[in-house]
Write an enzyme that holds these catalytic residues in place. Sequence first.
Site, mmCIF file in Angstrom:
data_model
loop_
_atom_site.group_PDB
_atom_site.id
_atom_site.type_symbol
_atom_site.label_atom_id
_atom_site.label_comp_id
_atom_site.label_asym_id
_atom_site.label_seq_id
_atom_site.Cartn_x
_atom_site.Cartn_y
_atom_site.Cartn_z
ATOM 1 N N THR A 148 28.628 32.917 -32.644
ATOM 2 C CA THR A 148 28.139 34.302 -32.701
ATOM 3 C C THR A 148 29.242 35.356 -32.740
ATOM 4 O OG1 THR A 148 27.853 34.116 -30.305
ATOM 5 C CG2 THR A 148 25.896 33.843 -31.662
ATOM 6 N N GLY B 212 29.676 37.519 -41.176
ATOM 7 C CA GLY B 212 30.162 37.916 -39.864
ATOM 8 C C GLY B 212 31.020 39.169 -39.864
ATOM 9 N N GLU C 73 20.956 33.525 -38.709
ATOM 10 C CA GLU C 73 21.746 34.756 -38.805
ATOM 11 C C GLU C 73 20.793 35.932 -38.961
ATOM 12 O OE1 GLU C 73 23.951 37.399 -38.334
ATOM 13 O OE2 GLU C 73 25.280 35.657 -38.599
ATOM 14 N N ALA D 156 39.798 34.522 -37.640
ATOM 15 C CA ALA D 156 38.822 33.931 -38.554
ATOM 16 C C ALA D 156 39.231 32.533 -38.981
ATOM 17 C CB ALA D 156 38.647 34.831 -39.779
ATOM 18 N N HIS E 182 64.893 30.957 -56.522
ATOM 19 C CA HIS E 182 65.670 32.206 -56.542
ATOM 20 C C HIS E 182 65.295 33.007 -57.784
ATOM 21 C CE1 HIS E 182 69.005 34.987 -56.022
ATOM 22 N NE2 HIS E 182 69.261 34.835 -57.324
#
Length: 412
Positions: free
Chosen positions: A113, A39, A33, A277, A400
């Site tokens: 990538t 990313g 990386e 993702a 509920h």
Amino acid sequence: MSETDLIIIGAGPGGYRAAEYAAKQGMKVTIFENNEVGGTCLNVGCIPTKTYVHSATFVEARERMATVIPQLRAGVEGILSHPNITLVREKAVFGKTPLLLEGVGKVPIIIATGSETKWLPIKGIDDPRVVDSTGLLNLENLPKRLAIIGAGVIGMEFASVFHRFGSEVTVIEYLKECLPALDSDIAKRLRKLLEKRGITFHMKTAVEDIADIEADVVLMATGRKPRTEGLNLETLGITLTPQGAIPVDDNYQLSILNSQLNGLYAIGDVNGRQMLAHAAEMQAVRAVNHILGKQDNIRFDIMPAAIFTDPEAACVGPTEDQLKAQNVPYVCKKSFWRANGKALAMNDTEGMLKLFADDDDRIIGCHAFGTHSADIVQEVSVLMCRDTTVSQLYDMVHIHPTLSEILLSATQ
């Protein structure tokens, strides 16, 4: 090479998930990386945009983004500190990086990538007012007038957020409706609600010249494209798809395999299949499982997605238009937020849900907009993975008062 069992290129959601999973299976992993780990999603995508969605003001959003991103990035760094993982902080290039040169054909390699902004060839695109989503997130001052080209997920989320911050927002879209992945009925209702709140939409409109747009900032939100430039893939004889993606099979292995490319995989946005993702993370698991010879039951045909506008929208399975076009017999059941006690108590009554079932009563899709619709659609996604019928859902107890009762109402 005996010290490396798997090479991964890219430390985004797909890459770091593949590394983590493989390492826990006992594999020695090397991951490359050259930017920040995490990313696009963590650094300039899903996470920073969600800090904007959940902040009251532009200033608060920027302050929160500055603390949230480093915190999550540190978490990814922690994952990659596993003793079986070696993080190499440099760009990996086929034919040049020594480890790749030695590894091709001998060690499994996963390309992860990601993607990058897809810029349209519009006259004046080099105008300094034009930014992509990363540029918009880096703005230090709130624009008085924001024009957005594209009414997909990125465009609609930023339109909703910046209008709430106080910008005058205009959205320009070439198609007749926003959010094409969303059921057109749901998408239209959401757009009409945002129009009522003050966002201007120009649908079925093409931008020919940026100079024609009256705005302080213009956001290019016309989608993303696989990031393959600089990988030197041509040295391996790889031909990209017309959309610029790396072609793969259902195990995310290159579908153009020959003896030289044995063991080469591509996961996440770079293969162009499902640019989400969470899709990248699950593709990572499938790819590693295939490398290890393990079977899994991941249902890639059932892929939920969410759009974090205000209110949010979400979907899983085909739209009603798609079902009609494919001549699939179906039943559509609807329910509304305004009829739900929790929504009324929260004063969040805008919303609609459409639940689709086939002629065997099996749930095949759900599209919705309304507060917490992503959580409701996630429940449907789980049910679909187990081929649940509407009748079976009807028999399932729901707390509920909760918004999940909106889904239950659709079964009646």
